[in-house]
Design a protein around this motif. Structure first.
Motif, PDB file in Angstrom:
ATOM      1  N   ILE A 210       0.870  -1.179   0.000  1.00 19.05           N
ATOM      2  CA  ILE A 210       0.000   0.000   0.000  1.00 19.05           C
ATOM      3  C   ILE A 210       0.906   1.228   0.000  1.00 19.05           C
ATOM      4  O   ILE A 210       1.630   1.465   0.959  1.00 19.05           O
ATOM      5  CB  ILE A 210      -0.917   0.022   1.249  1.00 19.05           C
ATOM      6  N   ASP A 211       0.875   1.985  -1.083  1.00 16.24           N
ATOM      7  CA  ASP A 211       1.710   3.181  -1.217  1.00 16.24           C
ATOM      8  C   ASP A 211       1.016   4.363  -0.535  1.00 16.24           C
ATOM      9  O   ASP A 211       0.411   5.215  -1.184  1.00 16.24           O
ATOM     10  CB  ASP A 211       1.962   3.463  -2.702  1.00 16.24           C
ATOM     11  N   VAL A 212       1.094   4.376   0.787  1.00 10.82           N
ATOM     12  CA  VAL A 212       0.365   5.352   1.590  1.00 10.82           C
ATOM     13  C   VAL A 212       0.727   6.788   1.215  1.00 10.82           C
ATOM     14  O   VAL A 212      -0.160   7.642   1.073  1.00 10.82           O
ATOM     15  CB  VAL A 212       0.594   5.101   3.103  1.00 10.82           C
ATOM     16  N   ASP A 213       2.015   7.067   1.014  1.00 12.49           N
ATOM     17  CA  ASP A 213       2.445   8.428   0.670  1.00 12.49           C
ATOM     18  C   ASP A 213       1.715   8.971  -0.543  1.00 12.49           C
ATOM     19  O   ASP A 213       1.233  10.102  -0.543  1.00 12.49           O
ATOM     20  CB  ASP A 213       3.954   8.474   0.384  1.00 12.49           C
ATOM     21  N   THR A 214       1.651   8.169  -1.587  1.00 11.13           N
ATOM     22  CA  THR A 214       1.022   8.612  -2.835  1.00 11.13           C
ATOM     23  C   THR A 214      -0.497   8.621  -2.710  1.00 11.13           C
ATOM     24  O   THR A 214      -1.164   9.548  -3.169  1.00 11.13           O
ATOM     25  CB  THR A 214       1.464   7.694  -3.994  1.00 11.13           C
ATOM     26  N   LEU A 215      -1.048   7.585  -2.062  1.00 13.58           N
ATOM     27  CA  LEU A 215      -2.499   7.490  -1.917  1.00 13.58           C
ATOM     28  C   LEU A 215      -3.079   8.653  -1.115  1.00 13.58           C
ATOM     29  O   LEU A 215      -4.120   9.194  -1.475  1.00 13.58           O
ATOM     30  CB  LEU A 215      -2.870   6.167  -1.244  1.00 13.58           C
ATOM     31  N   THR A 216      -2.399   9.026  -0.026  1.00 11.31           N
ATOM     32  CA  THR A 216      -2.934  10.081   0.836  1.00 11.31           C
ATOM     33  C   THR A 216      -2.872  11.454   0.180  1.00 11.31           C
ATOM     34  O   THR A 216      -3.513  12.388   0.648  1.00 11.31           O
ATOM     35  CB  THR A 216      -2.196  10.128   2.191  1.00 11.31           C
ATOM     36  N   LYS A 217      -2.140  11.567  -0.915  1.00 13.06           N
ATOM     37  CA  LYS A 217      -2.094  12.830  -1.657  1.00 13.06           C
ATOM     38  C   LYS A 217      -3.169  12.862  -2.737  1.00 13.06           C
ATOM     39  O   LYS A 217      -3.266  13.802  -3.512  1.00 13.06           O
ATOM     40  CB  LYS A 217      -0.694  13.037  -2.247  1.00 13.06           C
ATOM     41  N   GLY A 218      -4.008  11.822  -2.789  1.00  7.10           N
ATOM     42  CA  GLY A 218      -5.118  11.802  -3.734  1.00  7.10           C
ATOM     43  C   GLY A 218      -4.689  11.605  -5.170  1.00  7.10           C
ATOM     44  O   GLY A 218      -5.366  12.056  -6.088  1.00  7.10           O
TER      45      GLY A 218
END
Length: 128
Positions: free
Chosen positions: A99-107
């Motif tokens: 899960i690429d949290v950094d990229t996902l949380t930036k929408g």
């Protein structure tokens, strides 16, 4: 009645050329909205991670701390918390998916789309 029982032994690996990555966004949104009674218009609407937590809980009931999921998350720290819950559920269920949290949380659209496609493929293989 366990609507979403699953058998992980039947899981086929889902690499980037897997059929799950060729499902279009409108089909994905229709599936998610129908499954969870949502009104998502865009793939980026999944960026909070809340809906993904619900899908995994549907497949593996009781393994996601849904009470801790922030369904009204609007900030990056709230999103990160939801993805931590999702990652915990993945770990509990032996799901090996990054899960690429950094990229996902930036929408970011592509990151959201890839995880969305993967979750849909996982549901198709292991769900009802």
């Amino acid at each position: 009645s366990d609507v979403c029982s699953s058998d992980l032994s039947k899981m086929k690996p889902m690499g980037m050329m897997s059929g799950c990555y060729f499902i279009g966004r409108s089909e994905l949104l229709q599936w998610l909205n129908d499954l969870l009674s949502l009104n998502y218009d865009k793939v980026e609407d999944t960026s909070s991670g809340a809906a993904f937590c619900q899908v995994i809980d549907c497949i593996h009931p009781g393994t996601v701390s849904l009470g801790k999921v922030n369904f009204n998350a609007h900030t990056e720290p709230e999103y990160i918390n939801n993805y931590k819950i999702l990652q915990e559920a993945f770990d509990k269920n032996g799901i090996k998916q990054y899960i690429d949290v950094d990229t996902l949380t930036k929408g970011k659209y592509m990151a959201a789309l890839e995880l969305f496609q993967w979750i849909h493929g996982y549901y198709e293989q292991t769900g009802p």
